[in-house]
Design an enzyme around this catalytic site. Structure first.
Site, PDB file in Angstrom:
ATOM      1  N   THR A 194       0.850  -1.067  -0.013  1.00 32.92           N
ATOM      2  CA  THR A 194      -0.514  -0.219   0.150  1.00 32.92           C
ATOM      3  C   THR A 194       1.195   1.620   0.226  1.00 32.92           C
ATOM      4  OG1 THR A 194      -1.932  -1.050   1.322  1.00 32.92           O
ATOM      5  CG2 THR A 194      -1.936   1.280   1.740  1.00 32.92           C
ATOM      6  N   GLY A 237      -4.574  -5.134   7.244  1.00 33.86           N
ATOM      7  CA  GLY A 237      -5.714  -4.152   7.134  1.00 33.86           C
ATOM      8  C   GLY A 237      -6.760  -4.633   8.701  1.00 33.86           C
TER       9      GLY A 237
HETATM   10  N1  ASP Z   1      -3.565  -2.397   4.747  1.00 35.14           N
HETATM   11  C1  ASP Z   1      -4.088  -2.570   3.375  1.00 35.14           C
HETATM   12  C2  ASP Z   1      -5.015  -3.384   3.438  1.00 35.14           C
HETATM   13  O1  ASP Z   1      -5.842  -4.318   4.670  1.00 35.14           O
HETATM   14  C3  ASP Z   1      -2.278  -3.526   2.449  1.00 35.14           C
HETATM   15  C4  ASP Z   1      -1.385  -2.752   2.733  1.00 35.14           C
HETATM   16  O2  ASP Z   1      -1.129  -2.408   3.662  1.00 35.14           O
HETATM   17  O3  ASP Z   1      -0.525  -3.093   2.163  1.00 35.14           O
HETATM   18  O4  ASP Z   1      -6.299  -3.350   2.457  1.00 35.14           O
END
Ligand code: ASP
Length: 332
Positions: free
Chosen positions: A198, A252
């Site tokens: 992300t 997440g």
């Molecule tokens: N936080 C993001 C999610 O759970 C994933 C990530 O941070 O790469 O969708």
């Protein structure tokens, strides 16, 4: 006479240290991340490491030029995130991971700490830069979040740039998708040591306004329709001029349950502790105890920056009027 002289000198010292403490506040500050997770030196080739670092640097340089010229943190965060979304290295926009159905479903959000306005999209497809769609929701709709086809239709109507499925295809993410499916079919445990790619940014501009934004493809082989923390205000993104602006990355579901982004800012606002202490408390204690890995980047109203993660690494960078651009990947 000596004691008088000593008194005058002491007063001078106190005044000058006060001035220098005040001048320590940067005029602007920007922090970014490109995801956290099981990122160790053996996992990246020298070329990948170089490419990732130079993209982070490019994003910081763009954001810095906006902030340096008196531009808004809203524009700096948007432009910075767009550069990261356009890179295949990160799990956002072009380099997004695949759902278990082999699709790219994107989540993004942005929040303005001055007005407390916010915008988010979840589960959108074929939008080149989801952060621009999130910003459109904030600026051109009465809502905070739009999802799925409704979000796409709204964004297209408002002129967002679209891209065909093949634009989002990267071999690396496709292989991870297939590997995960094979393990699942064979009833083997799917490894939990993900690399969360992300992207996100948080900034304070010369007007003292704080903004944060986040963009992601979510988690590899997520269920169709799954929404992570990234588009959820208070979980993956939060900004408030009274405290801080923050973007998160990690598993997440944990960041949602622990309302990570708003919790850290609240600890700063009413808990009376510094941004660094607040981030350490939530990311290094509470999330670790719960088993949620990941990290955050944040900037507070005095321009203090924090980049905190409990995983092996986090693609990250920072720059301010007092500090040259710095990028890093691993611990230390
Ligand atoms: N936080 C993001 C999610 O759970 C994933 C990530 O941070 O790469 O969708």
């Amino acid at each position: 006479m000596w004691s008088k002289l000593f008194l005058i000198l002491s007063v001078l010292v106190v005044c000058s240290s006060k001035t220098s403490a005040n001048s320590e506040k940067p005029e602007y500050a920007l922090v970014i991340h490109g995801g956290a997770g099981a990122i160790t030196p053996d996992k990246l080739t020298p070329e990948q490491e170089k490419g990732i670092k130079s993209t982070l640097h490019k994003a910081l340089t763009k954001g810095k030029s906006i902030l340096e010229n008196g531009g808004t943190s809203l524009d700096a965060v948007t432009a910075t995130i767009m550069i990261l979304e356009n890179s295949p290295y990160f799990n956002a926009g072009r380099g997004a991971v695949f759902t278990s159905e082999g699709k790219n479903e994107l989540d993004s959000s942005i929040m303005d700490g001055h007005t407390l306005n916010a915008g988010a999209v979840s589960g959108v497809t074929n939008i080149k830069n989801p952060i621009t769609a999130a910003r459109l929701v904030m600026e051109k709709s009465p809502h905070v979040m739009l999802q799925g086809p409704g979000a796409v239709a709204f964004a297209e109507k408002n002129g967002v740039e679209t891209a065909p499925d093949k634009y989002f295809f990267t071999e690396k993410r496709w292989q991870s998708h297939k590997k995960g499916l094979k393990k699942k079919a064979a009833n083997l445990p799917v490894p939990q040591n993900y690399k969360y790619g992300t992207v996100g940014a948080a900034a304070m501009d010369k007007h003292g306004n704080l903004v944060a934004g986040t963009s992601t493809g979510g988690m590899t082989n997520k269920s169709h329709g799954r929404v992570g923390d990234s588009p959820i205000i208070g979980a993956g993104t939060y900004a408030n001029n009274n405290s801080c602006a923050l973007s998160a990355t990690g598993h997440g579901e944990y960041f949602i349950r622990h309302t990570v982004a708003s919790r850290i800012c609240l600890l700063v606002e009413i808990g009376g502790i510094s941004l660094q202490e607040a981030a350490d408390k939530v990311v290094m204690q509470q999330l670790v105890e719960a088993g949620g890995d990941g990290g955050i980047v944040a900037v507070d109203k005095s321009g203090e920056m924090a980049l905190v993660f409990n995983s092996d690494g986090m693609y990250r960078g920072s720059v301010s009027s007092l500090q040259d651009a710095k990028v890093a990947i691993y611990k230390n």
